[in-house]
Write a protein that holds these residues in place. Structure first.
Motif, PDB file in Angstrom:
ATOM      1  N   TYR A   1       0.836  -1.207   0.000  1.00 48.85           N
ATOM      2  CA  TYR A   1       0.000   0.000   0.000  1.00 48.85           C
ATOM      3  C   TYR A   1       0.877   1.267   0.000  1.00 48.85           C
ATOM      4  CZ  TYR A   1      -3.771  -3.227   1.181  1.00 48.85           C
ATOM      5  OH  TYR A   1      -4.686  -4.254   1.160  1.00 48.85           O
ATOM      6  N   PRO A   2       1.725   1.424  -0.994  1.00 45.24           N
ATOM      7  CA  PRO A   2       2.650   2.572  -0.996  1.00 45.24           C
ATOM      8  C   PRO A   2       1.947   3.915  -1.138  1.00 45.24           C
ATOM      9  CG  PRO A   2       2.702   1.459  -3.126  1.00 45.24           C
ATOM     10  CD  PRO A   2       1.883   0.593  -2.213  1.00 45.24           C
ATOM     11  N   ASP A   3       0.744   3.914  -1.681  1.00 48.50           N
ATOM     12  CA  ASP A   3      -0.009   5.161  -1.829  1.00 48.50           C
ATOM     13  C   ASP A   3      -0.646   5.600  -0.513  1.00 48.50           C
ATOM     14  OD1 ASP A   3      -1.565   2.789  -2.088  1.00 48.50           O
ATOM     15  OD2 ASP A   3      -3.265   3.980  -2.802  1.00 48.50           O
ATOM     16  N   ILE A   4      -0.633   4.718   0.495  1.00 51.50           N
ATOM     17  CA  ILE A   4      -1.279   5.006   1.788  1.00 51.50           C
ATOM     18  C   ILE A   4      -0.261   5.068   2.920  1.00 51.50           C
ATOM     19  CG2 ILE A   4      -2.993   4.209   3.457  1.00 51.50           C
ATOM     20  CD1 ILE A   4      -4.412   2.795   1.107  1.00 51.50           C
ATOM     21  N   VAL A   5       0.616   4.074   3.003  1.00 46.09           N
ATOM     22  CA  VAL A   5       1.608   4.029   4.086  1.00 46.09           C
ATOM     23  C   VAL A   5       2.759   4.973   3.745  1.00 46.09           C
ATOM     24  CG1 VAL A   5       3.198   2.596   5.409  1.00 46.09           C
ATOM     25  CG2 VAL A   5       0.993   1.657   4.669  1.00 46.09           C
ATOM     26  N   LYS A   6       2.917   6.011   4.531  1.00 47.35           N
ATOM     27  CA  LYS A   6       3.954   7.003   4.271  1.00 47.35           C
ATOM     28  C   LYS A   6       5.056   6.997   5.327  1.00 47.35           C
ATOM     29  CE  LYS A   6       1.902   8.345   0.584  1.00 47.35           C
ATOM     30  NZ  LYS A   6       2.506   8.073  -0.731  1.00 47.35           N
ATOM     31  N   VAL A   7       4.782   6.345   6.470  1.00 45.69           N
ATOM     32  CA  VAL A   7       5.763   6.280   7.562  1.00 45.69           C
ATOM     33  C   VAL A   7       5.658   4.911   8.222  1.00 45.69           C
ATOM     34  CG1 VAL A   7       6.520   7.270   9.764  1.00 45.69           C
ATOM     35  CG2 VAL A   7       5.495   8.762   8.030  1.00 45.69           C
ATOM     36  N   ILE A   8       6.798   4.350   8.612  1.00 42.33           N
ATOM     37  CA  ILE A   8       6.817   3.202   9.529  1.00 42.33           C
ATOM     38  C   ILE A   8       7.477   3.660  10.825  1.00 42.33           C
ATOM     39  CG2 ILE A   8       7.778   0.933  10.043  1.00 42.33           C
ATOM     40  CD1 ILE A   8       7.566   0.208   7.129  1.00 42.33           C
ATOM     41  N   ALA A   9       6.788   3.437  11.939  1.00 45.57           N
ATOM     42  CA  ALA A   9       7.332   3.764  13.262  1.00 45.57           C
ATOM     43  C   ALA A   9       7.746   2.472  13.947  1.00 45.57           C
ATOM     44  CB  ALA A   9       6.300   4.496  14.101  1.00 45.57           C
ATOM     45  N   VAL A  10       9.015   2.375  14.267  1.00 40.60           N
ATOM     46  CA  VAL A  10       9.556   1.181  14.915  1.00 40.60           C
ATOM     47  C   VAL A  10       9.391   1.327  16.434  1.00 40.60           C
ATOM     48  CG1 VAL A  10      11.608  -0.241  15.276  1.00 40.60           C
ATOM     49  CG2 VAL A  10      11.228   0.886  13.059  1.00 40.60           C
ATOM     50  N   GLY A  11       8.365   0.683  16.963  1.00 44.29           N
ATOM     51  CA  GLY A  11       8.144   0.707  18.402  1.00 44.29           C
ATOM     52  C   GLY A  11       7.292   1.874  18.854  1.00 44.29           C
ATOM     53  N   ASN A  12       6.591   1.651  19.964  1.00 39.99           N
ATOM     54  CA  ASN A  12       5.804   2.690  20.618  1.00 39.99           C
ATOM     55  C   ASN A  12       6.182   2.743  22.088  1.00 39.99           C
ATOM     56  OD1 ASN A  12       3.470   4.583  21.023  1.00 39.99           O
ATOM     57  ND2 ASN A  12       2.813   2.903  22.337  1.00 39.99           N
ATOM     58  N   GLU A  13       6.782   3.869  22.501  1.00 37.60           N
ATOM     59  CA  GLU A  13       7.272   4.006  23.880  1.00 37.60           C
ATOM     60  C   GLU A  13       8.049   2.749  24.276  1.00 37.60           C
ATOM     61  OE1 GLU A  13       3.821   5.115  26.188  1.00 37.60           O
ATOM     62  OE2 GLU A  13       3.860   7.168  25.436  1.00 37.60           O
ATOM     63  N   ALA A  14       8.862   2.294  23.335  1.00 36.38           N
ATOM     64  CA  ALA A  14       9.599   1.045  23.532  1.00 36.38           C
ATOM     65  C   ALA A  14      10.949   1.247  24.191  1.00 36.38           C
ATOM     66  CB  ALA A  14       9.794   0.349  22.186  1.00 36.38           C
ATOM     67  N   MET A  15      11.396   2.494  24.335  1.00 37.31           N
ATOM     68  CA  MET A  15      12.710   2.756  24.950  1.00 37.31           C
ATOM     69  C   MET A  15      12.620   3.391  26.323  1.00 37.31           C
ATOM     70  SD  MET A  15      14.960   4.213  21.712  1.00 37.31           S
ATOM     71  CE  MET A  15      13.812   5.543  21.292  1.00 37.31           C
ATOM     72  N   VAL A  16      11.453   3.907  26.695  1.00 37.63           N
ATOM     73  CA  VAL A  16      11.334   4.621  27.963  1.00 37.63           C
ATOM     74  C   VAL A  16      11.249   3.608  29.108  1.00 37.63           C
ATOM     75  CG1 VAL A  16       8.797   4.816  27.865  1.00 37.63           C
ATOM     76  CG2 VAL A  16      10.161   6.522  29.123  1.00 37.63           C
ATOM     77  N   THR A  17      12.035   3.806  30.130  1.00 36.56           N
ATOM     78  CA  THR A  17      12.203   2.766  31.154  1.00 36.56           C
ATOM     79  C   THR A  17      11.001   2.605  32.072  1.00 36.56           C
ATOM     80  OG1 THR A  17      13.393   4.369  32.538  1.00 36.56           O
ATOM     81  CG2 THR A  17      14.717   2.918  31.142  1.00 36.56           C
ATOM     82  N   TRP A  18      10.068   3.588  32.067  1.00 39.00           N
ATOM     83  CA  TRP A  18       8.874   3.352  32.883  1.00 39.00           C
ATOM     84  C   TRP A  18       7.911   2.368  32.198  1.00 39.00           C
ATOM     85  CZ3 TRP A  18       5.207   5.007  29.648  1.00 39.00           C
ATOM     86  CH2 TRP A  18       5.326   6.239  28.988  1.00 39.00           C
ATOM     87  N   ALA A  19       8.169   2.003  30.949  1.00 39.07           N
ATOM     88  CA  ALA A  19       7.369   0.964  30.281  1.00 39.07           C
ATOM     89  C   ALA A  19       7.922  -0.395  30.714  1.00 39.07           C
ATOM     90  CB  ALA A  19       7.427   1.129  28.771  1.00 39.07           C
ATOM     91  N   THR A  20       7.778  -0.683  31.997  1.00 43.64           N
ATOM     92  CA  THR A  20       8.488  -1.802  32.624  1.00 43.64           C
ATOM     93  C   THR A  20       8.099  -3.171  32.073  1.00 43.64           C
ATOM     94  OG1 THR A  20       6.839  -1.764  34.402  1.00 43.64           O
ATOM     95  CG2 THR A  20       8.896  -0.561  34.774  1.00 43.64           C
ATOM     96  N   SER A  21       6.946  -3.275  31.433  1.00 44.09           N
ATOM     97  CA  SER A  21       6.490  -4.573  30.933  1.00 44.09           C
ATOM     98  C   SER A  21       7.217  -5.015  29.672  1.00 44.09           C
ATOM     99  CB  SER A  21       4.988  -4.544  30.637  1.00 44.09           C
ATOM    100  OG  SER A  21       4.253  -4.271  31.809  1.00 44.09           O
TER     101      SER A  21
END
Length: 425
Positions: A157-177
């Motif tokens: 879907y190159p006409d729709i997907v314009k960005v890929i985000a690798v991870g969501n709040e995946a580096m912040v240490t309070w995301a302890t899970s």
């Protein structure tokens, strides 16, 4: 006579030729106009962005995934209010794929329909969400397949997907899970950039990671690592999160009413607090900007998440920071949109619709109530003027017409507006 006829025929052919060229040029220009890239979209106030989840139930179980018709309902609603870019969070559930299918179908039904996607690829550490102790030094084996699926969808879907985000709040240490070290995010960002360089992904696709402002160097210096520096240089832009709402509990100094404002009326105190909330978000944005500039890097910085909940029985409610109600959500939305639009910053406002799976065991948990709409499609106070203007006429969610919360009774809204605590409380 034959000469005259021949001359007239030649003129007609030439006119038809030029006319066809004009039509073709107009078609080409129209097509060119619609072939936008991430660079065209991000920071452009004509392409308002929002975080979107289509889930309507208390679970994301595979048996209750949002249907195509439900998603298309939502797309029409968001498009009507000027939203043109969506942010999703993972690709291991059918929702992300169905969103892309729904957008493709809407574009086929109406060539003028525009909606683009920042596609999230969820990243975890080893043992995340398993009941075992998370190992933050080792990544989950599932990450590889998540990235592969995201890349496949970007190609499909190159006409729709314009960005890929690798991870969501995946580096912040309070995301302890589930948090991982920056090196894991860097690994997958580099992988996707390499695919772009090799022609295995669209060349105009932008790669980022969406994380808390502190994870991008704007907070505690413990985050200032060599891998983070490399990551800043590797991404196409920085997607940072800022939440004055949550900080009204965790860092309340900016939120509480200072002594020199004690003489203000209640609504003046609320307004002053909301202005400080906006200033808080701006300060975190500037902190990330300063860190990036200090590395000698020039890189766009956009807001991947910020928002304000409308119901809370916990930290942010009547017995807590008193930050929560529909009036404050509306004011925060206005202030943030005004600032980011004026400064050329994209803001993926969190979020479009309430999602009750996020705190399934507590109906009044704030995480369930960040939407601009309720689950059943009632427009919260922030959108009442759009309802009055007929923007949502004929549109429905879950079969319900788009109407105002509180039956449109503004007095009922204002009765629930709580004044922030005093600085010495």
């Amino acid at each position: 006579m034959r000469t005259l006829v021949k001359a007239m025929f030649t003129v007609i052919v030439l006119l038809l030729s030029y006319s066809c060229k004009d039509i073709k040029t107009e078609q080409d220009q129209s097509q060119t106009k619609k072939e936008v890239t991430a660079k065209d979209i991000l920071g452009n106030p004509d392409y308002l962005a929002i975080s979107y989840g289509a889930y309507r139930e208390k679970t994301r179980d595979l048996t209750v995934q949002p249907t195509l018709s439900e998603i298309k309902e939502d797309m029409r609603i968001l498009s009507a209010m000027g939203i043109r870019v969506l942010r999703t969070y993972n690709v291991h559930l059918p929702q992300a794929f169905n969103i892309l299918v729904a957008i493709r179908q809407l574009k086929e039904e109406d060539p003028d329909f525009e909606m683009y996607v920042m596609l999230g690829a969820w990243i975890d550490c080893k043992n995340a969400w398993t009941g075992e102790e998370p190992d933050h030094e080792v990544e989950s084996v599932q990450n590889e397949s998540e990235i592969a699926r995201a890349a496949a969808l970007a190609n499909q879907y190159p006409d729709i997907v314009k960005v890929i985000a690798v991870g969501n709040e995946a580096m912040v240490t309070w995301a302890t899970s589930y948090f991982v070290r920056p090196g894991v995010i860097l690994k997958w960002v580099n992988h996707l950039q390499e695919l772009k360089n090799n022609g295995q992904l669209p060349k105009d696709l932008w790669i980022t990671s969406s994380d808390d402002f502190s994870s991008w160097g704007g907070g505690d210096t413990s985050y200032h690592t060599e891998d983070l520096e490399k990551l800043v240089k590797a991404v196409d832009y920085i997607s940072m999160h800022t939440y004055p709402y949550h900080n009204s509990h965790y860092n309340p100094e900016f939120w509480r009413v200072p002594e020199d404002e004690e003489g203000l009326s209640e609504m003046e105190k609320v307004e002053a607090a909301m202005l400080r909330a906006r200033d808080f978000a701006q300060a975190q944005y500037r902190a990330v900007s300063a860190y990036v500039a200090g590395l000698g890097v020039e890189k766009p910085i956009h807001i991947g998440e910020t928002g304000w909940a409308t119901i809370s029985d916990g930290h942010y409610g009547p017995k807590g920071s008193k930050a929560t109600d529909e009036y404050k959500e509306a004011r925060y939305y206005e202030l943030i949109r005004d600032w980011t639009n004026a400064e050329g910053i994209s803001c993926f406002y969190f979020e479009a619709f309430d999602e009750k799976w996020k705190d399934a065991h507590n109906a009044k948990g704030s995480e369930n109530h960040f939407g601009l709409f309720t689950v059943d499609g009632e427009a919260k106070y922030v959108l009442w003027d759009l309802v009055d203007r007929g923007i949502f006429k004929g549109l429905t969610r879950n079969g319900n017409p788009i109407v105002k919360t509180y039956g449109g009774d503004k007095k009922a809204i204002m009765l629930e507006v709580l004044v922030p605590p005093a600085i010495n409380e």
